[in-house]
Design a protein around this motif. Structure first.
Motif, PDB file in Angstrom:
ATOM      1  N   UNK A 113     -96.824  15.250  -4.726  1.00 56.17           N
ATOM      2  CA  UNK A 113     -98.117  15.660  -4.203  1.00 56.17           C
ATOM      3  C   UNK A 113     -99.065  15.759  -5.384  1.00 56.17           C
ATOM      4  N   UNK A 114    -100.072  14.913  -5.407  1.00 60.45           N
ATOM      5  CA  UNK A 114    -101.038  14.966  -6.509  1.00 60.45           C
ATOM      6  C   UNK A 114    -101.876  16.240  -6.401  1.00 60.45           C
ATOM      7  N   UNK A 115    -102.021  16.759  -5.177  1.00 63.38           N
ATOM      8  CA  UNK A 115    -102.822  17.980  -4.981  1.00 63.38           C
ATOM      9  C   UNK A 115    -102.152  19.194  -5.611  1.00 63.38           C
ATOM     10  N   UNK A 116    -100.842  19.365  -5.329  1.00 65.42           N
ATOM     11  CA  UNK A 116    -100.138  20.542  -5.863  1.00 65.42           C
ATOM     12  C   UNK A 116     -99.487  20.231  -7.213  1.00 65.42           C
ATOM     13  N   UNK A 117     -99.349  18.944  -7.518  1.00 66.26           N
ATOM     14  CA  UNK A 117     -98.692  18.551  -8.767  1.00 66.26           C
ATOM     15  C   UNK A 117     -97.182  18.409  -8.616  1.00 66.26           C
ATOM     16  N   UNK A 118     -96.654  18.715  -7.433  1.00 65.39           N
ATOM     17  CA  UNK A 118     -95.200  18.641  -7.225  1.00 65.39           C
ATOM     18  C   UNK A 118     -94.690  17.211  -7.413  1.00 65.39           C
ATOM     19  N   UNK A 119     -93.615  17.061  -8.183  1.00 58.82           N
ATOM     20  CA  UNK A 119     -92.948  15.765  -8.325  1.00 58.82           C
ATOM     21  C   UNK A 119     -93.552  14.821  -9.346  1.00 58.82           C
ATOM     22  N   UNK A 120     -94.740  15.138  -9.877  1.00 58.50           N
ATOM     23  CA  UNK A 120     -95.396  14.217 -10.820  1.00 58.50           C
ATOM     24  C   UNK A 120     -94.597  14.152 -12.131  1.00 58.50           C
ATOM     25  N   UNK A 121     -94.093  15.322 -12.551  1.00 58.49           N
ATOM     26  CA  UNK A 121     -93.335  15.372 -13.801  1.00 58.49           C
ATOM     27  C   UNK A 121     -92.057  14.530 -13.679  1.00 58.49           C
ATOM     28  N   UNK A 122     -91.366  14.640 -12.536  1.00 59.71           N
ATOM     29  CA  UNK A 122     -90.132  13.878 -12.319  1.00 59.71           C
ATOM     30  C   UNK A 122     -90.426  12.372 -12.330  1.00 59.71           C
ATOM     31  N   UNK A 123     -91.547  11.996 -11.724  1.00 56.82           N
ATOM     32  CA  UNK A 123     -91.921  10.579 -11.708  1.00 56.82           C
ATOM     33  C   UNK A 123     -92.214  10.098 -13.137  1.00 56.82           C
ATOM     34  N   UNK A 124     -92.953  10.915 -13.896  1.00 57.22           N
ATOM     35  CA  UNK A 124     -93.259  10.551 -15.291  1.00 57.22           C
ATOM     36  C   UNK A 124     -91.955  10.399 -16.071  1.00 57.22           C
ATOM     37  N   UNK A 125     -91.002  11.303 -15.821  1.00 58.28           N
ATOM     38  CA  UNK A 125     -89.708  11.221 -16.526  1.00 58.28           C
ATOM     39  C   UNK A 125     -88.950   9.948 -16.168  1.00 58.28           C
ATOM     40  N   UNK A 126     -89.035   9.548 -14.902  1.00 60.92           N
ATOM     41  CA  UNK A 126     -88.383   8.300 -14.473  1.00 60.92           C
ATOM     42  C   UNK A 126     -88.964   7.113 -15.242  1.00 60.92           C
ATOM     43  N   UNK A 127     -90.290   7.093 -15.402  1.00 57.06           N
ATOM     44  CA  UNK A 127     -90.920   5.996 -16.149  1.00 57.06           C
ATOM     45  C   UNK A 127     -90.542   6.066 -17.633  1.00 57.06           C
ATOM     46  N   UNK A 128     -90.488   7.294 -18.189  1.00 55.77           N
ATOM     47  CA  UNK A 128     -90.121   7.431 -19.609  1.00 55.77           C
ATOM     48  C   UNK A 128     -88.695   6.936 -19.850  1.00 55.77           C
ATOM     49  N   UNK A 129     -87.780   7.319 -18.944  1.00 54.47           N
ATOM     50  CA  UNK A 129     -86.381   6.855 -19.083  1.00 54.47           C
ATOM     51  C   UNK A 129     -86.308   5.335 -18.968  1.00 54.47           C
ATOM     52  N   UNK A 130     -87.074   4.767 -18.025  1.00 57.21           N
ATOM     53  CA  UNK A 130     -87.065   3.310 -17.844  1.00 57.21           C
ATOM     54  C   UNK A 130     -87.616   2.609 -19.077  1.00 57.21           C
ATOM     55  N   UNK A 131     -88.616   3.232 -19.712  1.00 51.79           N
ATOM     56  CA  UNK A 131     -89.181   2.676 -20.948  1.00 51.79           C
ATOM     57  C   UNK A 131     -88.122   2.670 -22.049  1.00 51.79           C
ATOM     58  N   UNK A 132     -87.406   3.801 -22.178  1.00 50.26           N
ATOM     59  CA  UNK A 132     -86.342   3.880 -23.196  1.00 50.26           C
ATOM     60  C   UNK A 132     -85.283   2.805 -22.942  1.00 50.26           C
ATOM     61  N   UNK A 133     -84.979   2.586 -21.663  1.00 51.10           N
ATOM     62  CA  UNK A 133     -83.964   1.589 -21.299  1.00 51.10           C
ATOM     63  C   UNK A 133     -84.349   0.196 -21.781  1.00 51.10           C
ATOM     64  N   UNK A 134     -85.608  -0.226 -21.509  1.00 56.43           N
ATOM     65  CA  UNK A 134     -85.977  -1.592 -21.934  1.00 56.43           C
ATOM     66  C   UNK A 134     -86.025  -1.669 -23.459  1.00 56.43           C
ATOM     67  N   UNK A 135     -86.385  -0.556 -24.108  1.00 58.25           N
ATOM     68  CA  UNK A 135     -86.456  -0.578 -25.577  1.00 58.25           C
ATOM     69  C   UNK A 135     -85.061  -0.614 -26.201  1.00 58.25           C
ATOM     70  N   UNK A 136     -84.111   0.071 -25.539  1.00 60.67           N
ATOM     71  CA  UNK A 136     -82.732   0.010 -26.037  1.00 60.67           C
ATOM     72  C   UNK A 136     -82.184  -1.394 -25.915  1.00 60.67           C
ATOM     73  N   UNK A 137     -82.513  -2.038 -24.774  1.00 60.07           N
ATOM     74  CA  UNK A 137     -82.056  -3.417 -24.553  1.00 60.07           C
ATOM     75  C   UNK A 137     -82.663  -4.367 -25.589  1.00 60.07           C
ATOM     76  N   UNK A 138     -83.926  -4.087 -25.949  1.00 62.48           N
ATOM     77  CA  UNK A 138     -84.610  -4.928 -26.950  1.00 62.48           C
ATOM     78  C   UNK A 138     -83.987  -4.775 -28.333  1.00 62.48           C
ATOM     79  N   UNK A 139     -83.508  -3.543 -28.636  1.00 58.66           N
ATOM     80  CA  UNK A 139     -83.072  -3.230 -30.009  1.00 58.66           C
ATOM     81  C   UNK A 139     -81.799  -3.978 -30.393  1.00 58.66           C
TER      82      UNK A 139
END
Lengths: 115, 226
Positions: B200-226
Protein backbone atom coordinates in the motif's frame (compact mmCIF):
# COMPACT_ATOMS: atom_id res chain seq x y z
CA UNK A 1 -4.85 -4.34 -30.33
CA UNK A 2 -1.18 -5.27 -30.72
CA UNK A 3 -2.17 -7.58 -33.58
CA UNK A 4 -1.37 -4.86 -36.12
CA UNK A 5 2.25 -4.61 -34.84
CA UNK A 6 2.54 -8.38 -35.18
CA UNK A 7 1.13 -8.33 -38.71
CA UNK A 8 3.68 -5.61 -39.62
CA UNK A 9 6.41 -8.00 -38.40
CA UNK A 10 4.80 -10.82 -40.39
CA UNK A 11 4.91 -8.79 -43.61
CA UNK A 12 8.59 -8.01 -43.07
CA UNK A 13 9.35 -11.74 -42.90
CA UNK A 14 6.97 -12.58 -45.80
CA UNK A 15 8.44 -9.94 -48.10
CA UNK A 16 11.99 -11.00 -47.35
CA UNK A 17 11.25 -14.68 -48.05
CA UNK A 18 9.24 -13.90 -51.18
CA UNK A 19 12.09 -11.80 -52.58
CA UNK A 20 14.55 -14.66 -51.95
CA UNK A 21 12.32 -16.92 -54.09
CA UNK A 22 11.63 -14.26 -56.76
CA UNK A 23 7.91 -14.62 -56.12
CA UNK A 24 5.38 -12.45 -57.96
CA UNK A 25 2.60 -12.94 -55.47
CA UNK A 26 1.93 -14.44 -52.08
CA UNK A 27 -1.39 -16.25 -52.33
CA UNK A 28 -1.68 -18.11 -49.02
CA UNK A 29 -0.10 -17.67 -45.61
CA UNK A 30 -0.28 -20.11 -42.69
CA UNK A 31 0.34 -18.91 -39.13
CA UNK A 32 0.72 -21.09 -36.05
CA UNK A 33 -0.93 -19.38 -33.10
CA UNK A 34 -0.58 -20.90 -29.65
CA UNK A 35 -3.44 -20.79 -27.18
CA UNK A 36 -1.18 -18.75 -24.93
CA UNK A 37 0.22 -16.49 -27.66
CA UNK A 38 -1.92 -13.68 -26.29
CA UNK A 39 -3.55 -12.78 -29.58
CA UNK A 40 -7.04 -12.97 -31.03
CA UNK A 41 -7.04 -14.97 -34.31
CA UNK A 42 -9.97 -12.98 -35.77
CA UNK A 43 -8.13 -9.72 -35.14
CA UNK A 44 -5.02 -11.09 -36.84
CA UNK A 45 -7.11 -11.78 -39.94
CA UNK A 46 -8.66 -8.29 -39.83
CA UNK A 47 -5.21 -6.74 -39.42
CA UNK A 48 -3.81 -8.89 -42.26
CA UNK A 49 -6.60 -7.82 -44.63
CA UNK A 50 -6.03 -4.14 -43.74
CA UNK A 51 -2.29 -4.40 -44.18
CA UNK A 52 -2.13 -6.43 -47.39
CA UNK A 53 -3.42 -3.70 -49.73
CA UNK A 54 -0.76 -2.66 -52.26
CA UNK A 55 1.64 -5.37 -51.12
CA UNK A 56 2.83 -8.58 -52.76
CA UNK A 57 0.11 -10.36 -50.76
CA UNK A 58 -2.75 -8.08 -51.85
CA UNK A 59 -4.76 -11.13 -52.94
CA UNK A 60 -3.39 -13.39 -50.23
CA UNK A 61 -5.37 -15.24 -47.64
CA UNK A 62 -4.31 -15.76 -44.04
CA UNK A 63 -4.98 -19.13 -42.47
CA UNK A 64 -4.60 -19.60 -38.73
CA UNK A 65 -3.67 -22.94 -37.17
CA UNK A 66 -4.42 -22.84 -33.49
CA UNK A 67 -1.95 -24.75 -31.34
CA UNK A 68 -3.27 -26.19 -28.06
CA UNK A 69 -1.47 -25.66 -24.76
CA UNK A 70 0.56 -28.82 -24.15
CA UNK A 71 2.26 -29.46 -20.83
CA UNK A 72 4.69 -32.11 -19.55
CA UNK A 73 4.78 -33.02 -15.86
CA UNK A 74 8.44 -33.34 -14.89
CA UNK A 75 7.52 -35.55 -11.92
CA UNK A 76 5.16 -38.21 -13.33
CA UNK A 77 6.19 -37.63 -17.00
CA UNK A 78 2.56 -37.28 -18.15
CA UNK A 79 1.88 -35.14 -21.20
CA UNK A 80 -1.41 -33.28 -21.16
CA UNK A 81 -3.40 -30.74 -23.16
CA UNK A 82 -4.83 -27.95 -21.01
CA UNK A 83 -7.97 -26.03 -21.86
CA UNK A 84 -7.80 -24.06 -18.62
CA UNK A 85 -4.70 -22.23 -17.51
CA UNK A 86 -4.25 -24.18 -14.30
CA UNK A 87 -0.60 -25.19 -14.24
CA UNK A 88 -1.02 -28.18 -11.99
CA UNK A 89 -0.61 -31.77 -13.21
CA UNK A 90 -4.05 -33.33 -13.66
CA UNK A 91 -2.62 -36.75 -12.77
CA UNK A 92 -0.30 -36.23 -9.78
CA UNK A 93 -0.95 -32.63 -8.69
CA UNK A 94 2.64 -31.49 -9.21
CA UNK A 95 3.40 -27.89 -10.20
CA UNK A 96 6.75 -28.92 -11.67
CA UNK A 97 5.68 -28.58 -15.30
CA UNK A 98 7.17 -27.72 -18.61
CA UNK A 99 5.28 -26.00 -21.42
CA UNK A 100 5.80 -27.99 -24.63
CA UNK A 101 3.54 -26.03 -26.97
CA UNK A 102 0.99 -23.24 -26.96
CA UNK A 103 3.14 -20.09 -26.92
CA UNK A 104 3.84 -20.07 -30.71
CA UNK A 105 3.37 -17.16 -33.00
CA UNK A 106 5.05 -18.51 -36.10
CA UNK A 107 4.84 -18.01 -39.83
CA UNK A 108 4.67 -21.69 -40.77
CA UNK A 109 4.51 -21.58 -44.58
CA UNK A 110 3.44 -19.57 -47.60
CA UNK A 111 2.17 -20.33 -51.07
CA UNK A 112 3.90 -18.25 -53.72
CA UNK A 113 3.18 -17.55 -57.35
CA UNK A 114 6.30 -17.66 -59.49
CA UNK A 115 6.90 -17.40 -63.25
CA UNK B 1 -0.48 -16.65 -71.73
CA UNK B 2 2.39 -17.34 -69.35
CA UNK B 3 2.01 -20.29 -67.08
CA UNK B 4 1.44 -19.42 -63.47
CA UNK B 5 3.25 -21.73 -61.12
CA UNK B 6 2.62 -21.93 -57.45
CA UNK B 7 5.11 -23.10 -54.93
CA UNK B 8 4.82 -23.78 -51.23
CA UNK B 9 7.68 -22.70 -48.96
CA UNK B 10 8.15 -23.67 -45.34
CA UNK B 11 9.33 -20.77 -43.21
CA UNK B 12 8.79 -21.43 -39.47
CA UNK B 13 9.83 -18.01 -38.26
CA UNK B 14 8.75 -16.31 -35.03
CA UNK B 15 6.73 -13.10 -35.53
CA UNK B 16 8.26 -11.81 -32.32
CA UNK B 17 11.76 -12.91 -33.33
CA UNK B 18 12.99 -9.42 -34.24
CA UNK B 19 11.68 -8.00 -30.94
CA UNK B 20 13.25 -10.87 -28.99
CA UNK B 21 16.61 -10.32 -30.65
CA UNK B 22 16.71 -6.64 -29.66
CA UNK B 23 15.44 -7.47 -26.16
CA UNK B 24 18.21 -10.04 -25.67
CA UNK B 25 20.83 -7.47 -26.71
CA UNK B 26 19.40 -4.89 -24.29
CA UNK B 27 19.29 -7.44 -21.44
CA UNK B 28 22.88 -8.48 -22.04
CA UNK B 29 24.24 -4.91 -22.23
CA UNK B 30 22.40 -3.73 -19.11
CA UNK B 31 23.14 -6.88 -17.09
CA UNK B 32 26.83 -6.66 -18.02
CA UNK B 33 26.86 -3.14 -16.60
CA UNK B 34 25.33 -4.49 -13.38
CA UNK B 35 21.99 -2.76 -13.94
CA UNK B 36 18.80 -4.58 -12.91
CA UNK B 37 15.94 -3.84 -15.32
CA UNK B 38 12.34 -4.19 -14.19
CA UNK B 39 9.33 -4.07 -16.53
CA UNK B 40 6.15 -2.97 -14.70
CA UNK B 41 2.87 -4.17 -16.21
CA UNK B 42 -0.68 -3.40 -15.11
CA UNK B 43 -4.04 -1.97 -16.05
CA UNK B 44 -4.23 1.85 -16.14
CA UNK B 45 -4.47 3.25 -12.64
CA UNK B 46 -3.14 0.25 -10.69
CA UNK B 47 -0.52 2.52 -9.12
CA UNK B 48 2.69 1.96 -11.10
CA UNK B 49 3.90 5.58 -10.93
CA UNK B 50 2.92 5.94 -7.25
CA UNK B 51 4.78 2.71 -6.50
CA UNK B 52 7.92 4.11 -8.18
CA UNK B 53 7.62 7.33 -6.15
CA UNK B 54 7.38 5.31 -2.92
CA UNK B 55 10.25 2.99 -3.90
CA UNK B 56 12.50 5.95 -4.67
CA UNK B 57 12.19 7.11 -1.06
CA UNK B 58 13.74 3.83 0.10
CA UNK B 59 16.23 3.18 -2.71
CA UNK B 60 17.62 6.70 -3.20
CA UNK B 61 20.28 7.98 -2.39
CA UNK B 62 21.95 4.66 -1.56
CA UNK B 63 21.08 3.34 -5.02
CA UNK B 64 20.82 5.05 -8.38
CA UNK B 65 17.57 4.50 -10.24
CA UNK B 66 16.07 5.77 -13.48
CA UNK B 67 12.69 5.32 -15.09
CA UNK B 68 11.41 4.89 -18.64
CA UNK B 69 7.76 5.87 -18.82
CA UNK B 70 5.47 4.47 -21.50
CA UNK B 71 2.19 6.23 -22.17
CA UNK B 72 -0.02 6.91 -25.12
CA UNK B 73 0.15 10.68 -24.54
CA UNK B 74 1.64 13.33 -22.16
CA UNK B 75 4.84 13.71 -20.12
CA UNK B 76 2.87 13.63 -16.85
CA UNK B 77 4.30 10.43 -15.40
CA UNK B 78 7.89 11.33 -16.28
CA UNK B 79 7.35 14.76 -14.66
CA UNK B 80 6.18 13.09 -11.44
CA UNK B 81 9.33 10.95 -11.34
CA UNK B 82 11.62 13.90 -12.19
CA UNK B 83 10.04 15.86 -9.34
CA UNK B 84 11.64 13.25 -7.05
CA UNK B 85 15.05 14.07 -8.54
CA UNK B 86 15.18 10.84 -10.56
CA UNK B 87 16.11 10.74 -14.26
CA UNK B 88 13.08 9.79 -16.36
CA UNK B 89 12.42 9.50 -20.08
CA UNK B 90 8.94 9.49 -21.50
CA UNK B 91 8.04 7.36 -24.50
CA UNK B 92 4.72 8.52 -25.92
CA UNK B 93 3.49 5.80 -28.23
CA UNK B 94 0.85 8.04 -29.84
CA UNK B 95 -1.77 5.31 -29.69
CA UNK B 96 0.14 2.04 -29.50
CA UNK B 97 -1.00 -0.08 -26.59
CA UNK B 98 2.41 -1.46 -25.56
CA UNK B 99 6.14 -0.78 -25.59
CA UNK B 100 8.48 -2.75 -27.88
CA UNK B 101 12.18 -3.50 -27.43
CA UNK B 102 13.22 -1.17 -30.28
CA UNK B 103 11.68 1.79 -28.39
CA UNK B 104 13.88 0.99 -25.38
CA UNK B 105 16.86 0.51 -27.72
CA UNK B 106 16.47 4.08 -29.03
CA UNK B 107 16.85 5.44 -25.48
CA UNK B 108 19.90 3.32 -24.81
CA UNK B 109 22.57 6.03 -25.33
CA UNK B 110 20.88 8.16 -22.65
CA UNK B 111 20.97 5.51 -19.91
CA UNK B 112 23.82 6.24 -17.42
CA UNK B 113 26.26 3.33 -17.02
CA UNK B 114 26.44 3.70 -13.22
CA UNK B 115 22.75 2.96 -12.58
CA UNK B 116 21.61 0.24 -10.18
CA UNK B 117 17.95 0.00 -11.17
CA UNK B 118 16.21 0.78 -14.45
CA UNK B 119 12.43 0.66 -14.18
CA UNK B 120 10.29 0.53 -17.30
CA UNK B 121 6.71 1.55 -16.65
CA UNK B 122 4.78 -0.02 -19.51
CA UNK B 123 1.62 1.42 -21.08
CA UNK B 124 -1.32 0.70 -18.77
CA UNK B 125 -2.82 -2.43 -20.34
CA UNK B 126 -2.96 -5.98 -19.02
CA UNK B 127 -3.10 -7.61 -22.47
CA UNK B 128 -0.73 -6.36 -25.19
CA UNK B 129 2.45 -5.55 -23.19
CA UNK B 130 2.58 -9.20 -22.06
CA UNK B 131 3.70 -10.31 -25.55
CA UNK B 132 6.73 -8.00 -25.81
CA UNK B 133 10.03 -8.72 -24.09
CA UNK B 134 11.78 -5.39 -23.42
CA UNK B 135 15.07 -6.87 -22.22
CA UNK B 136 14.08 -6.82 -18.55
CA UNK B 137 15.51 -9.08 -15.84
CA UNK B 138 12.26 -9.07 -13.89
CA UNK B 139 8.71 -8.57 -15.09
CA UNK B 140 6.33 -7.41 -12.35
CA UNK B 141 2.59 -7.35 -12.79
CA UNK B 142 0.56 -5.08 -10.51
CA UNK B 143 -3.01 -5.89 -9.58
CA UNK B 144 -4.84 -3.27 -7.52
CA UNK B 145 -7.63 -4.04 -5.10
CA UNK B 146 -10.32 -2.02 -7.00
CA UNK B 147 -9.76 -4.12 -10.15
CA UNK B 148 -11.11 -7.31 -8.59
CA UNK B 149 -9.53 -10.62 -7.61
CA UNK B 150 -10.52 -12.43 -10.84
CA UNK B 151 -7.88 -10.82 -13.06
CA UNK B 152 -5.17 -13.54 -13.02
CA UNK B 153 -7.61 -16.02 -14.58
CA UNK B 154 -9.01 -13.45 -17.02
CA UNK B 155 -5.65 -12.15 -18.26
CA UNK B 156 -3.39 -15.19 -17.84
CA UNK B 157 -0.59 -14.16 -20.19
CA UNK B 158 0.48 -11.16 -18.05
CA UNK B 159 0.67 -13.41 -14.99
CA UNK B 160 2.32 -16.37 -16.72
CA UNK B 161 5.13 -14.25 -18.17
CA UNK B 162 5.84 -12.35 -14.93
CA UNK B 163 8.22 -13.28 -12.13
CA UNK B 164 6.51 -11.14 -9.50
CA UNK B 165 2.92 -10.21 -8.65
CA UNK B 166 2.37 -7.07 -6.59
CA UNK B 167 -1.11 -6.67 -5.15
CA UNK B 168 -1.43 -2.91 -4.67
CA UNK B 169 -3.73 -0.53 -2.77
CA UNK B 170 -4.22 -3.06 0.06
CA UNK B 171 -5.44 -0.20 2.28
CA UNK B 172 -8.70 -0.49 0.27
CA UNK B 173 -9.13 -4.21 1.00
CA UNK B 174 -11.36 -3.67 4.08
CA UNK B 175 -13.94 -1.73 2.04
CA UNK B 176 -13.94 -3.68 -1.23
CA UNK B 177 -14.89 -7.30 -1.99
CA UNK B 178 -11.38 -8.34 -3.07
CA UNK B 179 -10.26 -11.68 -1.66
CA UNK B 180 -6.45 -11.45 -1.46
CA UNK B 181 -6.10 -15.16 -0.63
CA UNK B 182 -8.15 -16.13 -3.70
CA UNK B 183 -6.18 -13.81 -6.00
CA UNK B 184 -2.89 -15.25 -4.74
CA UNK B 185 -4.12 -18.84 -5.04
CA UNK B 186 -5.40 -18.34 -8.60
CA UNK B 187 -2.23 -16.51 -9.64
CA UNK B 188 -0.10 -19.39 -8.33
CA UNK B 189 -2.26 -21.89 -10.21
CA UNK B 190 -1.34 -20.27 -13.50
CA UNK B 191 2.26 -19.53 -12.47
CA UNK B 192 3.58 -21.51 -9.48
CA UNK B 193 6.91 -19.61 -9.55
CA UNK B 194 5.43 -16.14 -8.99
CA UNK B 195 6.90 -14.11 -6.16
CA UNK B 196 3.91 -12.61 -4.32
CA UNK B 197 3.97 -9.25 -2.57
CA UNK B 198 1.28 -6.95 -1.20
CA UNK B 199 1.75 -3.21 -0.89
CA UNK B 200 0.00 0.00 0.00
CA UNK B 201 1.68 3.20 -1.12
CA UNK B 202 -0.73 5.13 1.12
CA UNK B 203 0.25 3.39 4.37
CA UNK B 204 3.71 2.35 3.19
CA UNK B 205 3.00 -1.31 3.98
CA UNK B 206 5.08 -3.77 1.93
CA UNK B 207 7.21 -1.15 0.13
CA UNK B 208 10.31 -2.06 2.13
CA UNK B 209 9.88 -5.79 1.33
CA UNK B 210 9.50 -4.97 -2.37
CA UNK B 211 12.64 -2.79 -2.29
CA UNK B 212 14.49 -5.66 -0.59
CA UNK B 213 13.35 -8.07 -3.31
CA UNK B 214 14.81 -5.75 -5.96
CA UNK B 215 18.04 -5.29 -3.95
CA UNK B 216 18.48 -9.07 -3.62
CA UNK B 217 17.78 -9.51 -7.35
CA UNK B 218 20.40 -6.85 -8.11
CA UNK B 219 22.97 -8.68 -5.95
CA UNK B 220 22.10 -11.90 -7.78
CA UNK B 221 22.84 -10.53 -11.26
CA UNK B 222 26.04 -8.91 -9.96
CA UNK B 223 27.20 -12.17 -8.40
CA UNK B 224 26.56 -13.93 -11.69
CA UNK B 225 28.56 -11.23 -13.50
CA UNK B 226 31.52 -11.51 -11.10
Amino acid sequence: MHELSLIANLFEIMEEKAAEKNAKKITHVVLQVGKLAGVVPELLITAFDMYKKDTIASEGKLEIKEVPLKILCRDCKTEMVKDDFIFICTKCGSANLKTLAGMELYLEKMELEVD
Amino acid sequence: MPNKKTKEVMVLEDLLGSNKKIADQIRKKLTDKGILTINLLSSPGAGKTTLLESLSEILVPEYKMAVIEGDIETERDADRIRAKGIPAWQITTGGACHLEAKMIGKLFPKIPADLDFLFIENVGNLVCPASFDLGENIRCVLLSIPEGDDKPKKYPKAFITSQCLIISKTDLAPVLPFNIKKAKKEALEINPNLKLLTISAQSGAGIKELAEYFMESLQKIRRTNA
